[in-house]
Design a protein around this motif. Structure first.
Motif, PDB file in Angstrom:
ATOM      1  N   GLU A 104      -4.962   9.130   4.970  1.00 38.56           N
ATOM      2  CA  GLU A 104      -5.105   9.665   3.605  1.00 38.56           C
ATOM      3  C   GLU A 104      -3.768   9.966   2.933  1.00 38.56           C
ATOM      4  N   ASP A 105      -2.843  10.569   3.677  1.00 40.01           N
ATOM      5  CA  ASP A 105      -1.581  10.987   3.072  1.00 40.01           C
ATOM      6  C   ASP A 105      -0.626   9.822   2.808  1.00 40.01           C
ATOM      7  N   ARG A 106      -1.006   8.602   3.209  1.00 40.68           N
ATOM      8  CA  ARG A 106      -0.131   7.445   2.989  1.00 40.68           C
ATOM      9  C   ARG A 106      -0.712   6.435   1.994  1.00 40.68           C
ATOM     10  N   VAL A 107      -1.872   6.736   1.444  1.00 40.66           N
ATOM     11  CA  VAL A 107      -2.515   5.807   0.515  1.00 40.66           C
ATOM     12  C   VAL A 107      -1.613   5.517  -0.677  1.00 40.66           C
ATOM     13  N   GLN A 108      -1.013   6.572  -1.259  1.00 38.51           N
ATOM     14  CA  GLN A 108      -0.159   6.385  -2.453  1.00 38.51           C
ATOM     15  C   GLN A 108       1.035   5.503  -2.142  1.00 38.51           C
ATOM     16  N   ALA A 109       1.667   5.728  -0.998  1.00 30.39           N
ATOM     17  CA  ALA A 109       2.850   4.942  -0.625  1.00 30.39           C
ATOM     18  C   ALA A 109       2.485   3.477  -0.407  1.00 30.39           C
ATOM     19  N   PHE A 110       1.370   3.213   0.266  1.00 31.42           N
ATOM     20  CA  PHE A 110       0.934   1.835   0.483  1.00 31.42           C
ATOM     21  C   PHE A 110       0.584   1.165  -0.841  1.00 31.42           C
ATOM     22  N   ASP A 116       4.734  -3.102  -5.936  1.00 37.90           N
ATOM     23  CA  ASP A 116       6.085  -3.669  -5.925  1.00 37.90           C
ATOM     24  C   ASP A 116       6.052  -5.135  -5.528  1.00 37.90           C
ATOM     25  N   ASP A 117       5.223  -5.479  -4.529  1.00 36.15           N
ATOM     26  CA  ASP A 117       5.083  -6.876  -4.113  1.00 36.15           C
ATOM     27  C   ASP A 117       4.543  -7.729  -5.258  1.00 36.15           C
ATOM     28  N   ALA A 118       3.595  -7.173  -6.020  1.00 31.14           N
ATOM     29  CA  ALA A 118       3.013  -7.908  -7.140  1.00 31.14           C
ATOM     30  C   ALA A 118       4.065  -8.192  -8.201  1.00 31.14           C
ATOM     31  N   ASP A 119       4.972  -7.226  -8.437  1.00 29.14           N
ATOM     32  CA  ASP A 119       6.033  -7.411  -9.433  1.00 29.14           C
ATOM     33  C   ASP A 119       7.086  -8.406  -8.951  1.00 29.14           C
ATOM     34  N   ALA A 129      -5.863  -2.155  -3.178  1.00 34.38           N
ATOM     35  CA  ALA A 129      -5.277  -0.888  -2.748  1.00 34.38           C
ATOM     36  C   ALA A 129      -5.979  -0.428  -1.474  1.00 34.38           C
ATOM     37  N   PRO A 130      -5.262   0.208  -0.571  1.00 30.69           N
ATOM     38  CA  PRO A 130      -5.862   0.601   0.702  1.00 30.69           C
ATOM     39  C   PRO A 130      -6.909   1.699   0.556  1.00 30.69           C
ATOM     40  N   GLU A 131      -7.812   1.725   1.519  1.00 30.61           N
ATOM     41  CA  GLU A 131      -8.832   2.762   1.616  1.00 30.61           C
ATOM     42  C   GLU A 131      -8.310   3.858   2.542  1.00 30.61           C
ATOM     43  N   PRO A 132      -8.740   5.100   2.355  1.00 26.45           N
ATOM     44  CA  PRO A 132      -8.225   6.182   3.206  1.00 26.45           C
ATOM     45  C   PRO A 132      -8.939   6.306   4.549  1.00 26.45           C
ATOM     46  N   ILE A 133      -8.169   6.591   5.577  1.00 23.46           N
ATOM     47  CA  ILE A 133      -8.728   7.014   6.862  1.00 23.46           C
ATOM     48  C   ILE A 133      -8.863   8.534   6.770  1.00 23.46           C
TER      49      ILE A 133
END
Length: 198
Positions: A104-110, A116-119, A129-133
Motif C-alpha cells: 500500500e505505501d508504495r503504490v504512489q511511487a510505482f 515517467d516511463d510513459a513520458d 497503475a498497481p493495485e495495493p497489497i
C-alpha cells in the motif's frame, strides 16, 4: 483506480485471500470457484437475474520491491434480460487478468514510475497503475469480483432481437400545426355573410 475504489463500499462475498509471504519464489497457482450462496449475492449486487457459474484461475509471481504480478482469467455464465425483447438470456463472460500488486505505501511511487516511463517512451505499452497489497494480503476473490463486474454487458441483447416501433395509423390532422388551425377557426366564426339590404 484500484479494485477497492471501483467496487466502492459494497461488501464483497467472494473472498480468497493469499498472504504474500507464503508465495514461493517459483510462483503460486490458484483456482477459485464461487459457491451457490456467493453467486446469489453477487447476482443481487450486480443486478443480474442470476449467476450460473463463476470461477477464476490465477498465477502469482513475486517481483522486485515486494511486488506480485498476478495473471489469470475469470469466466462466468450470467442470466440477464434482453433489453429489446425482455426475454431471459444467458451470457458468457471471459476476462483476462494482468495486474501488478505492490505494498500500500508504495503504490504512489510505482504509479509515478509508470507515468515517467510513459513520458520517456511514447508508443510503448504501459501497464495499469498497481493495485495495493493490503496488510500483506491479496484477495483473489475480490479481484475476480471486480473483473467479473466490469465484464458484464450493460445492454444485453439476444442475437435475433429486432426493435420494432409501435405502429399507428397516420392521422392527417395529427401534425404540429393542428392546434393552431383549430384556434384560428374558433376565433373567426365561419365568416358569415352580412345580411343583404332589403
Amino acid at each position: 483506480m484500484t479494485t477497492r475504489d471501483r467496487l466502492g463500499t459494497i461488501a464483497n462475498p467472494w473472498s480468497a485471500r493469499v498472504a504474500v509471504v507464503q508465495i514461493p519464489e517459483t510462483g503460486l497457482h490458484r483456482d477459485i470457484e464461487a459457491d451457490e450462496a456467493t453467486r446469489k449475492t453477487l447476482a443481487k449486487i450486480a443486478g443480474l437475474r442470476d449467476i450460473e457459474s463463476a470461477r477464476a484461475s490465477f498465477d502469482l509471481t513475486p517481483g522486485r520491491h515486494d511486488s506480485v504480478h498476478v495473471r489469470g482469467r475469470v469466466s462466468a455464465r450470467v442470466g440477464q434480460t434482453c433489453v429489446v425483447s425482455l426475454d431471459p438470456i444467458e451470457n458468457d463472460i471471459v476476462e483476462d487478468i494482468d495486474f501488478l500488486f505492490v505494498p500500500e505505501d508504495r503504490v504512489q511511487a510505482f504509479a509515478a514510475a509508470i507515468d515517467d516511463d510513459a513520458d520517456d517512451q511514447p508508443g510503448r505499452h504501459i501497464p495499469n497503475a498497481p493495485e495495493p497489497i493490503v496488510n500483506g494480503v491479496i484477495d483473489l476473490g475480490r479481484l475476480a469480483t471486480d473483473v467479473l463486474f466490469l465484464g458484464i454487458d450493460p445492454y444485453p441483447r439476444k442475437p435475433d432481437a429486432v426493435f420494432v416501433p409501435p405502429s399507428s395509423a397516420v392521422d392527417p390532422e395529427d401534425h404540429p400545426f393542428a392546434a393552431l388551425k383549430a384556434l384560428k377557426i374558433a376565433s373567426n366564426p365561419s365568416r358569415r355573410k352580412k345580411p343583404g339590404r332589403g
